[in-house]
Design an enzyme around this catalytic site. Structure first.
Site, PDB file in Angstrom:
ATOM      1  N   GLU B 211     -29.996   9.910  67.426  1.00  0.00           N
ATOM      2  CA  GLU B 211     -29.070  10.684  66.558  1.00  0.00           C
ATOM      3  C   GLU B 211     -29.839  11.619  65.629  1.00  0.00           C
ATOM      4  O   GLU B 211     -29.244  12.443  64.931  1.00  0.00           O
ATOM      5  CB  GLU B 211     -28.250   9.711  65.695  1.00  0.00           C
ATOM      6  CG  GLU B 211     -27.083   9.083  66.448  1.00  0.00           C
ATOM      7  CD  GLU B 211     -27.561   8.283  67.661  1.00  0.00           C
ATOM      8  OE1 GLU B 211     -28.536   7.510  67.503  1.00  0.00           O
ATOM      9  OE2 GLU B 211     -27.016   8.479  68.766  1.00  0.00           O
ATOM     10  N   ASN B 295     -29.497   8.983  74.678  1.00  0.00           N
ATOM     11  CA  ASN B 295     -28.646  10.186  74.803  1.00  0.00           C
ATOM     12  C   ASN B 295     -29.438  11.421  74.395  1.00  0.00           C
ATOM     13  O   ASN B 295     -30.412  11.322  73.656  1.00  0.00           O
ATOM     14  CB  ASN B 295     -27.435  10.051  73.863  1.00  0.00           C
ATOM     15  CG  ASN B 295     -27.886   9.954  72.386  1.00  0.00           C
ATOM     16  OD1 ASN B 295     -28.652   9.057  72.054  1.00  0.00           O
ATOM     17  ND2 ASN B 295     -27.454  10.897  71.574  1.00  0.00           N
ATOM     18  N   ASP B 337     -22.536  10.665  74.105  1.00  0.00           N
ATOM     19  CA  ASP B 337     -23.539   9.751  73.554  1.00  0.00           C
ATOM     20  C   ASP B 337     -23.648   8.485  74.412  1.00  0.00           C
ATOM     21  O   ASP B 337     -23.703   7.357  73.903  1.00  0.00           O
ATOM     22  CB  ASP B 337     -23.169   9.376  72.093  1.00  0.00           C
ATOM     23  CG  ASP B 337     -24.243   8.456  71.486  1.00  0.00           C
ATOM     24  OD1 ASP B 337     -25.418   8.601  71.874  1.00  0.00           O
ATOM     25  OD2 ASP B 337     -23.885   7.587  70.701  1.00  0.00           O
TER      26      ASP B 337
END
Lengths: 327, 619, 645, 178
Positions: B211, B295, B337
């Site tokens: 992230e 991801n 994701d």
């Protein structure tokens, strides 16, 4: 009265060399609209002259020789003349309508498939320009400047990130609004190499006046070279102290590809040095203008989203030097 | 391999009161002389002694199968609490304790303190304690709670990753630090929660930070000195990704030079993530390690057109040189994701009559893959739970077919995408039972509403841009998860136990056909491996996201241990009623709760005041 | 025959005066429902807003006189151009025409008052308070700043968080009430309150113009009120009509606004064309050529006006097929206007002209009408409009059309009807100076804007770069604007001089043919001693025109027509042939319209400030006043109804 | 009658004059506010330009947000909150995620506007980056204005220590070493 219109015409002839005038456009879209424009202008001026003359003659004929008494009237003749006048105007109207529809049909879609697709995303008071390609590694983003090859139809996909703007390059074609949640597609084709001026033409808030951009038309070879150059990451040395200042002061809002600066709030500054203007076409891109722009943003463009940074002179020099070197 | 609504709908659901699980409906009769569903077998290399538990997955193949059989389906009903140990931290407890000889070792989430508990004495009794002291800055960079997913014991040392990107080795007997290596910088947004994996004399560690727009990698350190041997990135040119001529992916769209750069907009791969924070598995015979990558960054697909190789993919690498043998991307151009980090369970099983060396991988995109682990060919790909992002799987090209209606566009809200970002199965590892040939895995039953926001890359801040709310597939009062039995050879679900809350704990199986798992609202259950019948349940003090283990104590009794302490991705259920507060405690169970009790001298006796007054109180 | 009416002191007239006179003092001033008082108030208030809008324009022209001037900041300029547009379009143009129509209709139609006198007063008071409401945030530097078109999302809360656009949207809804109420009143008055014999084909063209405009407003104004309500709900209550992230459609606003916008601009010009069609023939000493043609073209223009609104949105990327349809419709709409222009020219051509000031304004009007018309014809072409829209060419077009067709006839109309309204003549020499200053100033100001538009200067920009090459043309425009302002000043001077020392005008100083010239100047409060019987379009020229044998009867004695002195009465007629069929009992003076308007103002200020208690009090006042207003009052015994057999 | 008329005319003219001058002054002020840097007096003197954040000496004076009465401030702050990735940690509804919840009254480093300004300007020990250099003070005050509009902050005059997390059990932070 007529003198006034005549003077107006001569002024307009002189005016068409103005950067944003469409009257002398020769590009496929701009040219066909310009010829329609000159045609309808001629009709309009003609109508004004005719009516002006009619009115003056009417006034001269009507000036009283004897006592101005009310006498019985017979209006059969004037009504017949009115019929003639209306018929003539209707003919001109229908002719112009048909000419318009023919022109619209010819310029609505580009005749040959577009060789290049560019996204132009308007936002409060600058332009994000994204060159699309089927190969993702050849897509890149730049700002406030459109570079296109000559004699090639270019598809422009228009949208907006905030309010409604309008994309308009008078010498290359008509304007098209950029509406958030919609993508309007228009196309341009330039027939002459050179620089053209574009301007936002839908009221979009405080700095609608200073939201311009320029279109640079190059030969196909120059364009390919320019494009490959734009794909290169910034040729900056890692340890460059100027990059450190840039990272600290500007990286939160601006992106320079090839460095960790990745902000998308402000324009993409990769290869900033190769751009002609800064602050959305407001100032020519010179180090002095850049320094002045950084430290008095709100004086030059009040209401712009870029806040006043009040950097030290050394920091301003660092950032200005670094950006101008990003050729 | 039909997707569509899961077998859950077929099961006859008896809506028992909130706490009691519904009785699972089993497809076949409950006779125990049943033959294996899949015919799969595993090589339990690297497992250590039968009564020990020396690494998170117990063995290289990640089966989590224990040969102990003292606790059987008949006596499991008398399982009782033997002793507990609270480690005093609040962050989610995802790891499992290790048992070597007479000592149990436990590492806590931030501040990553390691404990050694002497099992020969009345437990818990601390032998030694090691303070790792990581920098608190890393808490703010950890995307999903300051956790640690486990550690490993090898060569007399305990090796684990600290949150602030240091890998540390601690001497198992003295608790002193042997070596400590800094792997990355917290200021770049990198944290490490991965469970270190030891094989072939090397420690394999990976970073997390999908992230935060990091540049994902897996590195190998020398077991003895902690020196870095090689580091393989997930994105970037072939030299970074350690790909050379020997790299033979099975599918053509993954062949080519520098795909880690070509499938990205220029320079976007640098912040393209692909971290590897999942479990690693190792095939000793072919000397190959298997691990997944996370991801792509940012999570907003519009900002990174192209397949974004090698994110959401699995790599098979040579442990010595780190060179990739083959790679397979589970979700090309991932838009929701769906990390690809989940574990690969190495099993050999007959596929359409032919014996194949495979790996089974439950991906975050709800496809359960059975892949030939030598070539990377997808043999089986079936949906193990409900999903609506993909309309099918193209076996020829090995690519899932995306439903355009679920593709997010910035600023436009999509009401229902299933599975959500944490998938219908997150990192929680499954277990394999050689007897039944099935894999038992904790799953979810949820979807999300999703809005994308274009996002800037500012080092050290999140680079994701997804705004979402999760909810159950079956509406507001629907179930959020369950435990699933999966036949990997045929890609078919055998049975499922629906649970009110997500099942995010690890699972273990035993030789006595028992399956142990825990739910995120605190239930720890033992289940019959064949029928899925719940034989024993006990509610613990907090949600369970830890991994259970079973071991033989010095008193020759079989114990089952699990750490409760909710956190991590389970916190998406924070607002639901019945959700327990945080707080990490280790619970150990044995038959009737029998354990080593203290000889009487440790028990103080009462002193009456008269005796006290006779001795002058001059203390 | 036209009896030379004697002075006011005959017994019948004294009785009528007693019935119709408004009470003296402040109460009388506030409570008056006499259409002439309301008409004059409309004219004065509208003129006051014209002056304010004009000053705003002058300050804008000062800022644009040269490139990169720093006189106004962008905030200030945006507020000025928004308020200039809003003031001129909403607070000057239609109210001014309502002033003329309110004053003239009963006099021209031979009636004693409008159909709903109290409603008439209400429409004025609501207009006045809405005007004040729109300027309430001006001193706080938060005047509406989204332009009079207020396109979303620029006027959404996210991009315009102050109260600027709340004042605009609520102000427009508030003003919309006045317009709709006024329009309803005009329509019913036309259908029922006419003198016997005033059949449909004998109505003055201003009556046709205002009637068409009112019918259009009833259909169009609700569109903009709805759009403004939706904008306000979006801003303050989180609805998503236009809010893009919530699925709203920005183009919905543009459609709703322009469905109102185009009929509105026609409503602003048709009554003014009516003024010219009625007043110009007087100075040509002959009736209008092609009366039926002009009447039908007025109605045709408005009907077509509802089918062209997308020509304001040619550049929004709508499908080319629909744009072509609207472009063709926009071309066709020029035909009725051409008919009207040819009729005026024919009237001048065949007339014996008196070069009085009103005539100069009407002749100038014809020329500006044509110039404005043809620039409109150019922007009607969708392909050409892609270059012209949002440029100063359109600014030139709209000023030629709005000033040319509204302001010039209005000033000419005031010169024409000032003697009737005040009994005093305006100075002719000063009048001529006014015309030439305004005409020259106007053309010097706005003709160059055609050129700056063709040179690409975009609209609504607070400054422009020097290299755009439009600096000197803008300077000329600014000077022109100044000259025009001087012209307006001369006009004001003439009004003041006229009021104080203009020589007495008598009943019919211009020897005009229509009914209002048969009364004294200023007309008595009851308009006519006896309800006239009308026999032709030109009651006062019948004997000279000798079109037919009948003669209109406008007399003083009971035998000449109905006296209707049993209370405030006027005659109600059948809509088409104007045969009298009922005596209408008219309500007397009442303070209720003023109070109802105040109640509305309280409600709207409550909505603006989100103060719930203020909203509640506003609503309660409204209900109470309405109850009182609508309860029928028993007429005193002597005013029993006289049924007309 | 004419005296009343003149008086009414005079009143109207006075109102007009006052209105126009007030408008001129306030629009000028709006523009100047944008040019002037909204420095709190205490901070301005203390922090010379160009210093890297975190070295700012402690700000003792407690002042209110200089942009408190500017309606645009909260709206601009809301846009910055998502564009500067604050939403990534604190959630798009500011109800918390990796970072703490900004809508409640628990403030570990103080809930007054000046405390929040310093938390953004200097950054905090547990992962809050320092924005003092990346953002000049005007945008930081806009962010503070947005956070104030969420309703959880204290009045500038509320004295005393920064508010300790009321409920020790709350959130993940309480478990760490003090």
């Amino acid at each position: 009265m007529k003198r006034l219109i005549a003077i107006g015409l001569t002024i307009s002839l002189a005016g068409c060399s103005a950067p944003l005038s469409y009257l002398d456009a020769t590009s496929p879209v701009g040219g066909s609209i310009a010829s329609l424009g000159w045609g309808l202008t001629a009709i309009s001026v003609g109508v004004c002259l005719i009516v002006g003359v009619l009115l003056l003659v009417a006034i001269w004929r009507g000036s009283p020789r004897g006592a101005a008494t009310v006498v019985p009237v017979n209006d059969r003749a004037p009504i017949r003349w009115i019929g003639v006048g209306v018929a003539i105007s209707t003919v001109f109207l229908l002719g112009s309508a048909i000419w318009t529809l023919v022109t619209v049909h010819s310029i609505a879609g580009s005749p040959r498939p577009a060789a290049l697709s560019i996204d132009v995303i308007g936002q409060e008071w600058w332009w994000a320009v994204k060159y699309r390609s089927d190969d993702p590694s050849r897509e890149f983003t730049t700002a406030n400047q459109l570079v296109i090859p000559v004699d090639v139809p270019v598809q422009i996909n228009l949208t907006s990130r905030d309010v409604i703007h309008s994309f308009w390059v008078p010498k290359l074609g008509g304007k098209m609004d950029m509406i958030p949640s919609r993508t309007n597609v228009t196309w341009l084709e330039a027939d002459k190499i050179g620089d053209y001026r574009g301007q936002c033409s839908e009221f979009c808030g405080l700095q609608h006046a200073n939201m311009a951009f320029n279109v640079r038309v190059m030969s196909q070879a120059d364009f390919d070279a320019w494009r490959n150059q734009q794909l290169q990451p910034a040729a900056s040395v890692a340890g460059d102290p100027r990059l450190r200042t840039f990272m600290v002061r500007c990286a939160a809002c601006h992106t320079v590809r090839g460095t960790p600066a990745g902000g998308i709030l402000g324009p993409d500054l990769s290869h900033f040095g190769s751009r002609e203007t800064l602050a959305a076409g407001l100032l020519p891109n010179t180090p002095e203008n850049l320094a002045r722009w950084i430290n008095n943003t709100q004086t030059i463009k009040p209401g712009a989203k870029m806040p006043e940074l009040h950097m030290l002179a050394s920091e301003t020099a660092d950032v200005t030097g670094y950006l101008e070197d990003l050729k | 391999m039909n997707s569509g609504t899961s077998g859950f709908l077929l099961a006859a659901i008896l809506l028992a009161p909130l706490s009691a699980p519904a009785l699972a409906q089993s497809a076949q009769a409950t006779s125990t002389t049943q033959s294996s569903y899949s015919g799969a077998t595993a090589d339990f290399a690297g497992a250590g002694q039968a009564g020990e538990w020396t690494s998170q997955a117990r063995d290289y193949a990640n089966t989590r199968y224990s040969p102990l059989d003292q606790i059987t389906p008949t006596n499991v009903g008398r399982l009782k609490l033997a002793w507990t140990f609270s480690d005093g931290t609040q962050y989610g407890h995802e790891g499992a304790p290790l048992v070597v000889g007479d000592t149990m070792y436990l590492v806590t989430p931030f501040p990553n303190t390691a404990y050694a508990l002497d099992l020969s004495k009345p437990s818990p009794s601390i032998k030694w304690k090691f303070e790792a002291d990581p920098s608190p800055q890393s808490i703010g960079k950890a995307c999903c709670d300051a956790v640690i997913r486990g550690w490993a014991y090898a060569d007399g040392k305990l090796i684990y990753n600290m949150l602030d990107d240091h890998t540390v080795a601690v001497d198992a007997n003295t608790g002193k630090q042997v070596w400590r290596t800094e792997m990355d910088k917290v200021s770049h947004g990198v944290t490490m929660t991965q469970s270190a994996f030891v094989a072939d004399g090397k420690v394999f560690v990976g970073n997390s930070g999908g992230e935060m727009g990091v540049n994902g990698w897996l590195a190998a350190l020398d077991l003895g000195t902690g020196k870095e041997l090689w580091r393989a990135h997930a994105v970037g040119p072939d030299s970074d990704v350690r790909i050379d001529a020997t790299f033979k992916p099975f599918y053509d769209w993954m062949k080519g030079k520098d795909l880690g750069v070509k499938t990205w907009p220029p320079n976007a791969w640098n912040t393209g993530a692909g971290a590897s924070w999942g479990f690693v598995s190792y095939d000793e015979k072919t000397k190959t390690i298997f691990y997944g990558t996370s991801n792509p960054g940012p999570r907003v697909p519009v900002q990174r057109p192209g397949d974004n190789l090698w994110t959401s993919s699995m790599f098979a690498r040579d442990p010595d040189t780190g060179m990739a043998k083959w790679g397979y991307q589970f979700t090309p151009h991932d838009q929701w994701d769906y990390d690809g980090v989940n574990e690969a369970v190495l099993l050999d099983m007959p596929i359409e009559g032919k014996m194949r060396q495979t790996l089974v991988h439950f991906d975050r995109n709800t496809y359960a893959y059975t892949i030939d682990r030598n070539t990377g060919e997808v043999l089986v790909a079936g949906n193990f739970a409900y999903q609506n992002w993909s309309t099918g799987f193209d076996m020829k090209t090995g690519r899932p077919i995306v439903d355009p209606a679920r593709e997010p566009k910035p600023g436009v809200k999509i009401d229902k995408v299933c599975p959500p970002d944490i998938g219908q199965k997150d990192w929680e590892p499954p277990a394999f039972s050689p007897a039944t040939g099935l894999l038992y895995v904790g799953v979810f039953n949820i979807c999300m509403s999703l809005t994308d926001h274009e996002v800037s890359y500012i080092a050290g801040t999140p680079y994701d841009g997804m705004e979402m709310q999760r909810f159950s597939v079956d509406g507001s009062d629907g179930n959020w998860g369950g435990l699933l039995a999966w036949d990997p050879a045929h890609g078919k679900k055998i049975w499922e136990i629906p649970e009110k809350f997500m099942v995010m704990s690890g699972v273990i199986t035993t030789a006595s056909n028992l399956v142990f798992y825990g739910t995120t609202d605190g239930w720890f259950r033992a289940v019959d491996a064949w029928t899925g019948k719940v034989l024993w349940s006990q509610k613990l003090g907090s949600g369970i996201i830890g991994q259970p283990i079973t071991y033989m104590g010095p008193d020759q009794r079989q114990y089952v241990a699990v750490a409760a302490g909710v956190g991590g991705a389970a916190m998406v259920q924070q607002a639901r009623d019945g959700f327990l507060p945080r707080g990490n405690t280790l619970y150990v169970f044995s038959i009737n709760g029998d354990t080593i009790t203290a000889p009487n001298e440790d028990t103080p006796s009462a002193v009456s005041p008269s005796e006290a007054s006779s001795s002058p109180s001059q203390q | 025959m036209v009896a030379q009416l004697d002075t006011v002191d005959s017994p019948e007239r004294r009785k009528l005066l007693g019935i119709w006179e408004t009470a003296p003092g402040l109460y009388g001033w506030l409570a008056s429902v006499d259409h002439k008082t309301i008409g004059i108030r409309y004219l004065c208030t509208a003129f006051f807003f014209l002056v304010i809008g004009g000053i705003e324009a002058l300050v804008m022209r000062a800022q644009l006189a040269q490139p990169d001037l720093k006189l106004l900041s962008p905030d200030a300029y945006n507020q000025l151009f928004s308020m200039h547009g809003t003031t001129m379009m909403f607070l000057y143009a239609l109210p001014m025409l309502s002033g003329f129509s309110n004053y003239l209709w009963p006099l021209m139609l031979g009636s004693r008052d409008m159909a709903f006198p109290r409603l008439n007063a209400l429409s004025y008071w609501v207009f006045l308070l809405a005007g004040v409401f729109l300027y309430v945030s001006f001193p706080m530097g938060q005047a509406p700043n989204g332009g009079w078109f207020a396109y979303v999302p620029n006027t959404n809360l996210q991009y315009d968080p102050g109260i600027n656009m709340d004042v605009f949207s609520l102000g427009l809804i508030f003003l919309g009430i006045s317009t709709v109420v006024g329009s309803a009143n005009f329509i019913v008055t036309l259908l029922r309150c006419r003198a016997p014999g005033m059949s449909v084909n004998r109505l003055p063209i201003i009556v046709w113009g205002t009637f068409t405009a009112s019918a259009a407003n009833l259909l169009a104004v609700p569109a903009v009120s709805l759009a403004c309500a939706m904008l306000w709900l979006d801003r303050r209550y989180g609805t998503h009509f236009f809010d893009v992230p919530g699925g709203g459609q920005p183009l919905l606003w543009q459609h709703l606004f322009w469905i109102f916008g185009h009929p509105w601009v026609y409503a602003l010009v048709l009554p003014a064309m009516g003024i010219v069609s009625d007043a110009l023939p007087v100075f040509c000493r002959r009736p209008l050529v092609g009366y039926t043609l002009v009447a039908i073209s007025t109605v045709a223009t408005m009907i077509l006006g509802f089918g062209v609104w997308v020509h304001h949105m040619f550049a929004t990327g709508l499908p080319v097929m629909s744009l072509s349809f609207f472009s063709a419709a926009s071309f066709v709409i020029a035909v009725p206007s051409a008919v009207a222009v040819f009729c005026w020219i024919a009237t001048i051509w065949t007339g014996k002209l008196q070069f009085k000031t009103p005539f100069l304004f009407f002749a100038g009007f014809v020329m500006l009408f044509v110039i404005g018309g043809v620039s409109g014809f150019m922007t009607a072409s969708v392909a050409l409009d892609w270059q012209l829209t949002d440029s100063y060419f359109v600014v030139a077009h709209l000023h030629y059309v709005l000033l040319g067709i509204n302001v010039f006839p209005v000033i000419g109309g005031i010169y024409f009807w000032f003697p009737k309204m005040t009994g005093r003549m305006l100075d002719e020499r000063l009048g001529r100076w006014t015309f030439w200053t305004m005409f020259v100033g106007f053309n010097v100001a706005f003709f160059p804007m055609h050129i700056t538009g063709l040179m690409g200067m975009p609209r609504r920009v607070y400054t422009y770069p020097a290299e755009m090459g439009v600096g000197w043309l803008n300077l000329i425009s600014s000077l022109g604007a100044l000259i025009f302002a001087v012209g307006v000043l001369l006009f004001l001077v003439n009004i003041v001089k006229g009021l104080r020392s203009g020589e007495p005008a008598g009943n019919n100083p211009w020897d005009a043919p229509t009914l209002e010239w048969s009364t004294t100047s200023p007309p008595p409060v009851y308009n006519f001693a006896t309800i006239p019987q009308v026999a032709s379009r030109h009651p006062l020229w019948e004997s000279r025109l000798k079109e037919s044998e009948e003669r209109s009867v406008i007399g003083d004695k009971a035998s000449d027509g109905m006296v209707l002195d049993k209370g405030k009465e006027t005659i109600g007629v059948t809509p088409l042939d104007a045969e009298p069929n009922v005596v209408l009992k008219m309500p007397g003076d009442s303070i209720l319209p003023f109070l109802l308007a105040l109640g509305m103002a309280v409600l709207f200020f409550g909505l603006l400030s989100q103060a719930v208690w203020l909203m509640v009090t506003g609503v309660l006042c409204e209900i109470a006043i309405l109850i009182v207003w609508l309860t029928p009052k028993p007429h005193p015994a002597d005013e029993e109804v006289e049924v007309y057999e | 009658m004419s005296i009343i008329r003149v008086a009414v005319g005079a009143v109207i003219l006075v109102i007009l004059a006052v209105g126009v001058t007030a408008w001129w002054v306030t629009t000028r002020a709006q523009t100047d506010a944008r040019v002037a840097v909204a420095w709190p007096e205490g901070v301005a003197a203390a922090v010379p330009q160009g210093l890297s954040a975190g070295e700012a000496p402690p700000i003792t004076v407690s002042i209110d947000n200089p942009l408190a009465n500017d309606p645009n401030a909260a709206e601009e702050g809301k846009k910055l909150f998502s564009q500067m990735n604050c939403a990534g940690c604190h959630g798009y509804d500011a109800k918390g995620g990796m970072g703490p919840d900004l809508t409640d009254i628990e403030w570990r480093y103080g809930g007054r506007p000046i405390d929040i300004f310093k938390s953004i300007y200097e950054g905090r020990a547990q992962g809050m980056p320092a924005w003092g250099n990346a953002l000049p003070t005007a945008p930081i005050w806009q962010l503070v204005a947005y956070i104030q509009s969420l309703g959880g902050t204290f009045a500038p005059s509320a004295e005393g220590q920064p508010q300790q997390a009321v409920n020790q059990g709350l959130g993940a932070q309480a478990g760490q070493k003090q």
